[in-house]
Structure formats: structure tokens, C-alpha cells
Write a protein that holds these residues in place. Structure first.
Motif, PDB file in Angstrom:
ATOM      1  N   MET A   1       0.842  -1.188   0.000  1.00 47.19           N
ATOM      2  CA  MET A   1       0.000   0.000   0.000  1.00 47.19           C
ATOM      3  C   MET A   1       0.881   1.243   0.000  1.00 47.19           C
ATOM      4  N   SER A   2       0.468   2.337  -0.640  1.00 52.39           N
ATOM      5  CA  SER A   2       1.241   3.582  -0.688  1.00 52.39           C
ATOM      6  C   SER A   2       0.673   4.571   0.289  1.00 52.39           C
ATOM      7  N   GLU A   3       1.396   5.675   0.482  1.00 54.37           N
ATOM      8  CA  GLU A   3       0.967   6.710   1.407  1.00 54.37           C
ATOM      9  C   GLU A   3       0.204   7.807   0.684  1.00 54.37           C
ATOM     10  N   SER A   4      -0.008   7.683  -0.588  1.00 56.98           N
ATOM     11  CA  SER A   4      -0.686   8.718  -1.356  1.00 56.98           C
ATOM     12  C   SER A   4      -2.098   8.876  -0.878  1.00 56.98           C
ATOM     13  N   GLY A   5      -2.571  10.100  -0.730  1.00 55.78           N
ATOM     14  CA  GLY A   5      -3.931  10.366  -0.301  1.00 55.78           C
ATOM     15  C   GLY A   5      -4.033  10.640   1.163  1.00 55.78           C
ATOM     16  N   ALA A   6      -2.989  10.295   1.956  1.00 52.17           N
ATOM     17  CA  ALA A   6      -3.079  10.500   3.391  1.00 52.17           C
ATOM     18  C   ALA A   6      -3.122  11.975   3.725  1.00 52.17           C
ATOM     19  N   GLY A   7      -2.335  12.793   2.970  1.00 54.19           N
ATOM     20  CA  GLY A   7      -2.277  14.220   3.259  1.00 54.19           C
ATOM     21  C   GLY A   7      -3.566  14.942   2.925  1.00 54.19           C
ATOM     22  N   ALA A   8      -4.395  14.362   2.075  1.00 53.48           N
ATOM     23  CA  ALA A   8      -5.633  15.004   1.674  1.00 53.48           C
ATOM     24  C   ALA A   8      -6.731  14.824   2.700  1.00 53.48           C
ATOM     25  N   ALA A   9      -6.557  13.890   3.638  1.00 50.42           N
ATOM     26  CA  ALA A   9      -7.586  13.637   4.617  1.00 50.42           C
ATOM     27  C   ALA A   9      -7.610  14.742   5.662  1.00 50.42           C
ATOM     28  N   ALA A  10      -8.803  15.043   6.191  1.00 46.32           N
ATOM     29  CA  ALA A  10      -8.928  16.066   7.229  1.00 46.32           C
ATOM     30  C   ALA A  10      -8.294  15.555   8.505  1.00 46.32           C
ATOM     31  N   PRO A  11      -7.601  16.439   9.235  1.00 44.73           N
ATOM     32  CA  PRO A  11      -6.953  16.000  10.474  1.00 44.73           C
ATOM     33  C   PRO A  11      -7.982  15.668  11.544  1.00 44.73           C
ATOM     34  N   MET A  12      -7.613  14.752  12.438  1.00 48.39           N
ATOM     35  CA  MET A  12      -8.462  14.397  13.569  1.00 48.39           C
ATOM     36  C   MET A  12      -8.400  15.507  14.610  1.00 48.39           C
ATOM     37  N   SER A  13      -9.455  15.644  15.379  1.00 45.71           N
ATOM     38  CA  SER A  13      -9.460  16.631  16.454  1.00 45.71           C
ATOM     39  C   SER A  13      -8.606  16.117  17.605  1.00 45.71           C
ATOM     40  N   GLY A 109      -3.808   6.125   9.090  1.00 47.16           N
ATOM     41  CA  GLY A 109      -3.228   5.884   7.780  1.00 47.16           C
ATOM     42  C   GLY A 109      -2.292   4.690   7.769  1.00 47.16           C
ATOM     43  N   PRO A 110      -1.688   4.405   6.611  1.00 48.25           N
ATOM     44  CA  PRO A 110      -0.750   3.269   6.489  1.00 48.25           C
ATOM     45  C   PRO A 110       0.581   3.601   7.152  1.00 48.25           C
ATOM     46  N   SER A 111       0.635   3.371   8.464  1.00 47.89           N
ATOM     47  CA  SER A 111       1.792   3.802   9.239  1.00 47.89           C
ATOM     48  C   SER A 111       2.637   2.647   9.778  1.00 47.89           C
ATOM     49  N   VAL A 112       2.176   1.434   9.637  1.00 52.75           N
ATOM     50  CA  VAL A 112       2.893   0.276  10.180  1.00 52.75           C
ATOM     51  C   VAL A 112       3.597  -0.435   9.042  1.00 52.75           C
ATOM     52  N   GLU A 113       4.908  -0.525   9.156  1.00 52.48           N
ATOM     53  CA  GLU A 113       5.688  -1.173   8.104  1.00 52.48           C
ATOM     54  C   GLU A 113       5.609  -2.690   8.250  1.00 52.48           C
ATOM     55  N   GLY A 127       7.266   2.529  -6.900  1.00 52.67           N
ATOM     56  CA  GLY A 127       6.593   1.989  -5.724  1.00 52.67           C
ATOM     57  C   GLY A 127       7.561   1.688  -4.601  1.00 52.67           C
ATOM     58  N   PRO A 128       7.060   1.557  -3.377  1.00 49.39           N
ATOM     59  CA  PRO A 128       7.931   1.322  -2.221  1.00 49.39           C
ATOM     60  C   PRO A 128       8.446  -0.119  -2.197  1.00 49.39           C
ATOM     61  N   ALA A 129       9.587  -0.277  -1.553  1.00 47.64           N
ATOM     62  CA  ALA A 129      10.151  -1.621  -1.418  1.00 47.64           C
ATOM     63  C   ALA A 129       9.487  -2.377  -0.275  1.00 47.64           C
ATOM     64  N   ARG A 130       8.806  -1.646   0.598  1.00 46.99           N
ATOM     65  CA  ARG A 130       8.115  -2.280   1.719  1.00 46.99           C
ATOM     66  C   ARG A 130       6.660  -1.856   1.742  1.00 46.99           C
ATOM     67  N   GLU A 131       5.838  -2.743   2.254  1.00 48.39           N
ATOM     68  CA  GLU A 131       4.401  -2.493   2.325  1.00 48.39           C
ATOM     69  C   GLU A 131       4.056  -1.922   3.697  1.00 48.39           C
ATOM     70  N   ARG A 132       3.092  -0.997   3.720  1.00 48.47           N
ATOM     71  CA  ARG A 132       2.652  -0.411   4.976  1.00 48.47           C
ATOM     72  C   ARG A 132       1.167  -0.689   5.175  1.00 48.47           C
ATOM     73  N   LEU A 133       0.794  -0.876   6.459  1.00 53.57           N
ATOM     74  CA  LEU A 133      -0.588  -1.134   6.818  1.00 53.57           C
ATOM     75  C   LEU A 133      -1.053  -0.109   7.830  1.00 53.57           C
ATOM     76  N   THR A 134      -2.365   0.051   7.921  1.00 55.50           N
ATOM     77  CA  THR A 134      -2.914   0.858   9.012  1.00 55.50           C
ATOM     78  C   THR A 134      -2.855   0.034  10.298  1.00 55.50           C
ATOM     79  N   LEU A 135      -3.071   0.711  11.412  1.00 56.87           N
ATOM     80  CA  LEU A 135      -3.084  -0.009  12.691  1.00 56.87           C
ATOM     81  C   LEU A 135      -4.208  -1.036  12.723  1.00 56.87           C
ATOM     82  N   ASP A 136      -5.375  -0.688  12.191  1.00 59.69           N
ATOM     83  CA  ASP A 136      -6.490  -1.646  12.162  1.00 59.69           C
ATOM     84  C   ASP A 136      -6.166  -2.844  11.272  1.00 59.69           C
ATOM     85  N   GLU A 137      -5.558  -2.582  10.106  1.00 63.36           N
ATOM     86  CA  GLU A 137      -5.185  -3.684   9.226  1.00 63.36           C
ATOM     87  C   GLU A 137      -4.135  -4.578   9.878  1.00 63.36           C
TER      88      GLU A 137
END
Length: 413
Positions: A1-13, A109-113, A127-137
Motif C-alpha cells: 500500500m502507498s501513502e498517497s492520499g493521506a495528506g488530503a484527509a482532514a486531520p483528527m481533532s 493511515g498506512p503507518s505500520v511497516e 513503488g515502495p520496497a516495503r508495504e505499509r498497513l494501518t493499525l487496524d489492518e
């Protein structure tokens, strides 16, 4: 998974971040407790300490790989959470937008390598050499690895729990049986050796590959049960051999008594047959058996087996002789009953004839000529030797019918 699109999301309160961190901390504690419970599980300790083979080795190898992945994922998960906690601790009363965005990326977001590089065939040029997952994934992936590994551990533990007890009981039974064989000195039992080889093979299988003995979710103890049954039967046989050896004098005395009873019963049967042939006409009675002499010869032969310490054969022959004596006694009694039965039948007919005569007298037919004649014919047949039972039975029946006929005529009149 890539990190693209993460910056477009609204920040959490800030409140949302605190709530998410609280939930993630609780999840981390529960996951750690589950992992430590696996390490402390009885089945896990057995699997790590055993020399495995076959299906169990294959499944445990896969389970270990999943456990290794699980711990590595947990480390990455914890590292990401710690990073988020440290960043959150540095936030002031008015956190900067970029800090909130970074926390949002870490928490949602996809923060876990993911451990391990992406295979070359699945990469792209940029593309990245390593895959990243969200904490839930990551939690979902850990849960899948945990379920599969725990399933193998639980299955192996259940299999061992179900198989070890009957295995140990069978092994102790074999040792007890072997001690019996040793105590009987020259006795050597081929069946004990065969059962021992089968038990050794089963022991290796239970200890190294218990999962191969699972059928439809249950441990298959069929082979062990058959070995135990065979050992129980063999031990009972050998115990009987030892008992015959140790109590031979008393056993021989009992056999002597049994043969004496057979001889007495056969004499009674011969005497009863002679009497029946004398007193009953046309009695088709076979000659009663005369087995006493043969049984005594077999009893004398047991002494030779005892002197040569042939204990197993002695027990077998003694058992056979005991059964033969019981069978001979039954045959003698049957012959006796056959002969006495004819005499008993004659006695029964005599009794019935007397009862019918008393009835005729009670009804006032004592002087009836026909009844007197029929009674005389029946009595002549029953008190003449040899007695013709067939004709006597018919004569008594004629006398009975005649009485009934006279009684009916009297009632009509």
C-alpha cells in the motif's frame, strides 16, 4: 500500500486523537496478554520441547512462522503507537495543523511497516520496497496469524491430552505382562513381542506426530485400544498360567473330583438305561458315554507337563480337561434324564389313570362295564413289563374320553 492520499484527509481533532490512543493502548495490552498466554500454554511448551515428525512437524513449522510474524507485527504496531504517543505528548494547547495531520496519519493511515520486502514482481518503478498497513489492518493480520497458530497449539495439546493417558496405561500394562512372563521362567510369548512392537510404534507416533491421529476433530485411540485389549487378554492368560503353576495340587484335586462326578453320573445313566430297556417296550435309548477313563488318562498326563515346567501348556491342557469334564457331566445327565424320562412318563400315566378311576367312582360309574373294561386294559398295559408307552397313553386317553361321555349323558338325562 502507498501513502498517497493521506495528506488530503482532514486531520483528527485533539479529542478524537485522545480517544483513539486510549482504544489503541487497550488493544495493545490485550494483544500482549494473548501473546504471553501462548508462550505459557502447555501445548506450546510441549511442541517447542518435542522432536516432531510428519503432519505435526509440518503444521507446527507453519505455526511458528505465524508466531514469528505476529511478534514482529506487534513490535511494529507498538513502535507506531509509541511514536504517536510521544508526538501527542508534545502538543501544546494549540497544536499545529501539521502535527495533527501527522498524528492522523499515524493513527488512521498506512503507518505500520509490514516485515519483509515486497517481492520484485509486485513492485512498480516508483513503488515502495516495503508495504505499509494501518493499525487496524495490522490488528486484523495479527488476529489471523494468532488464530491459525493457536489452533495448531490447541489441537496438538488436545491430541496429547487424549492420547498420553491411554498410551502410558498401555505401556504400564505391557511392563506388567512382561514381568509375568519373566516370573514364569521358561515361558516366552510371541504375542507379547508383537504387542510390544506395535506399542513402540504407537508411542513414537503419539510423542512425535499426535496430529496424525486426529479424525474428525477427535483423537483416534483405536489402535491403542486394541493393543490394551490384547495385553489385558494376554495378562489374564498368563495370570491363569501362574495360578495353575502355584496351585497345581489344589487344581488337580478339583479335576479329580470333577472326573469322579462324571464317572458316577455315567454309571447312573447306564443303570437307568438298563432299567428303562427292561421296563419300557421299544425304548430307543443310545448307549450313555463312557469318558471317565479317558479323562483320568488326561489328568495323569498333566503331571508330566508339570515336571518339565511347561506351564503354559499345562494351563491350556488343564483348562481343556476342566471343560471336557463339564461337558461329559452334562452329557451323562442328559442320558440319565432321557432314560428316567420314560419311567417318569409311565409313572405319570399310572397317576392319571388312578385319578380318572377316582373321578368315575365319584360320579357313580364305578360299576359301569365299559369303563371297567377300559380301565382294566389301561392298567394291564401300564403294569406289564416291558410297558408299551404308546399303547398305554392311548388306553388312558380312551378311558378319559369314556368318562366324559358318560358324564355328558347323565347331565342330558
Amino acid at each position: 500500500m502507498s501513502e498517497s492520499g493521506a495528506g488530503a484527509a482532514a486531520p483528527m481533532s485533539r479529542e478524537g486523537i485522545e480517544h483513539a490512543l486510549d482504544g489503541l493502548r487497550e488493544d495493545r495490552e490485550r494483544i500482549l496478554a494473548a501473546l504471553l498466554a501462548v508462550d505459557d500454554h502447555h501445548g506450546y511448551r510441549l511442541l517447542t520441547g518435542a522432536r516432531l515428525a510428519g503432519e505435526t512437524w509440518h503444521r507446527w513449522t507453519e505455526a511458528q512462522e505465524r508466531l514469528e510474524l505476529l511478534w514482529r507485527l506487534f513490535d511494529e504496531y507498538s513502535r507506531t503507537l509509541e511514536t504517536a504517543e510521544a508526538l501527542n505528548a508534545r502538543l501544546g494547547r494549540r497544536p499545529h495543523h501539521d502535527c495533527l495531520m501527522e498524528l492522523t496519519r499515524l493513527l488512521s493511515g498506512p503507518s505500520v511497516e509490514l516485515p519483509g520486502e515486497i517481492p520484485l514482481a509486485k513492485r512498480t518503478l516508483l513503488g515502495p520496497a516495503r508495504e505499509r498497513l494501518t493499525l487496524d489492518e495490522t490488528v486484523t493480520l495479527m488476529a489471523d496469524a494468532y488464530d491459525k497458530a493457536a489452533g495448531v497449539i490447541a489441537a496438538a495439546d488436545a491430541a496429547w491430552s487424549a492420547l498420553f493417558v491411554p498410551l502410558e496405561e498401555a505401556e504400564e500394562s505391557w511392563r506388567e505382562t512382561a514381568r509375568l512372563v519373566q516370573a514364569l521362567e521358561d515361558v516366552r510369548h510371541v504375542e507379547l513381542d508383537r504387542l510390544g512392537r506395535e506399542l513402540s510404534a504407537l508411542g513414537r507416533l503419539v510423542r512425535t506426530d499426535p496430529l496424525s491421529l486426529i479424525r474428525e476433530g477427535q483423537a483416534d485411540t483405536g489402535r491403542l485400544d486394541r493393543v490394551r485389549e490384547g495385553l489385558d487378554a494376554l495378562r489374564a492368560e498368563l495370570a491363569n498360567v501362574a495360578r495353575v503353576r502355584d496351585e497345581y495340587a489344589a487344581h488337580a484335586a478339583r479335576l479329580e473330583e470333577a472326573i469322579t462326578r462324571v464317572e458316577a453320573a455315567e454309571r447312573d445313566a447306564r443303570d437307568a438305561r438298563a432299567t428303562a430297556l427292561l421296563k419300557i417296550a421299544g425304548a430307543a435309548l443310545p448307549e450313555p458315554p463312557q469318558t471317565g477313563a479317558g479323562l483320568r488318562h488326561r489328568l495323569a498326563a498333566l503331571d508330566a507337563l508339570r515336571e518339565s515346567c511347561r506351564w503354559t501348556e499345562l494351563a491350556e491342557r488343564a483348562g481343556e480337561l476342566e471343560r471336557a469334564a463339564d461337558e461329559a457331566l452334562e452329557q451323562a445327565w442328559a442320558a440319565l434324564r432321557l432314560s428316567t424320562g420314560l419311567l417318569d412318563r409311565r409313572g405319570e400315566l399310572r397317576g392319571r389313570l388312578g385319578a380318572y378311576r377316582a373321578k368315575a367312582a365319584r360320579l357313580g360309574f364305578a360299576e359301569d362295564e365299559m369303563l371297567t373294561r377300559l380301565y382294566g386294559e389301561a392298567r394291564e398295559l401300564l403294569w406289564t413289563a416291558p410297558c408299551d408307552l404308546r399303547r398305554a397313553t392311548a388306553a388312558v386317553a380312551d378311558y378319559q374320553r369314556a368318562i366324559k361321555a358318560c358324564e355328558s349323558e347323565t347331565r342330558r338325562a
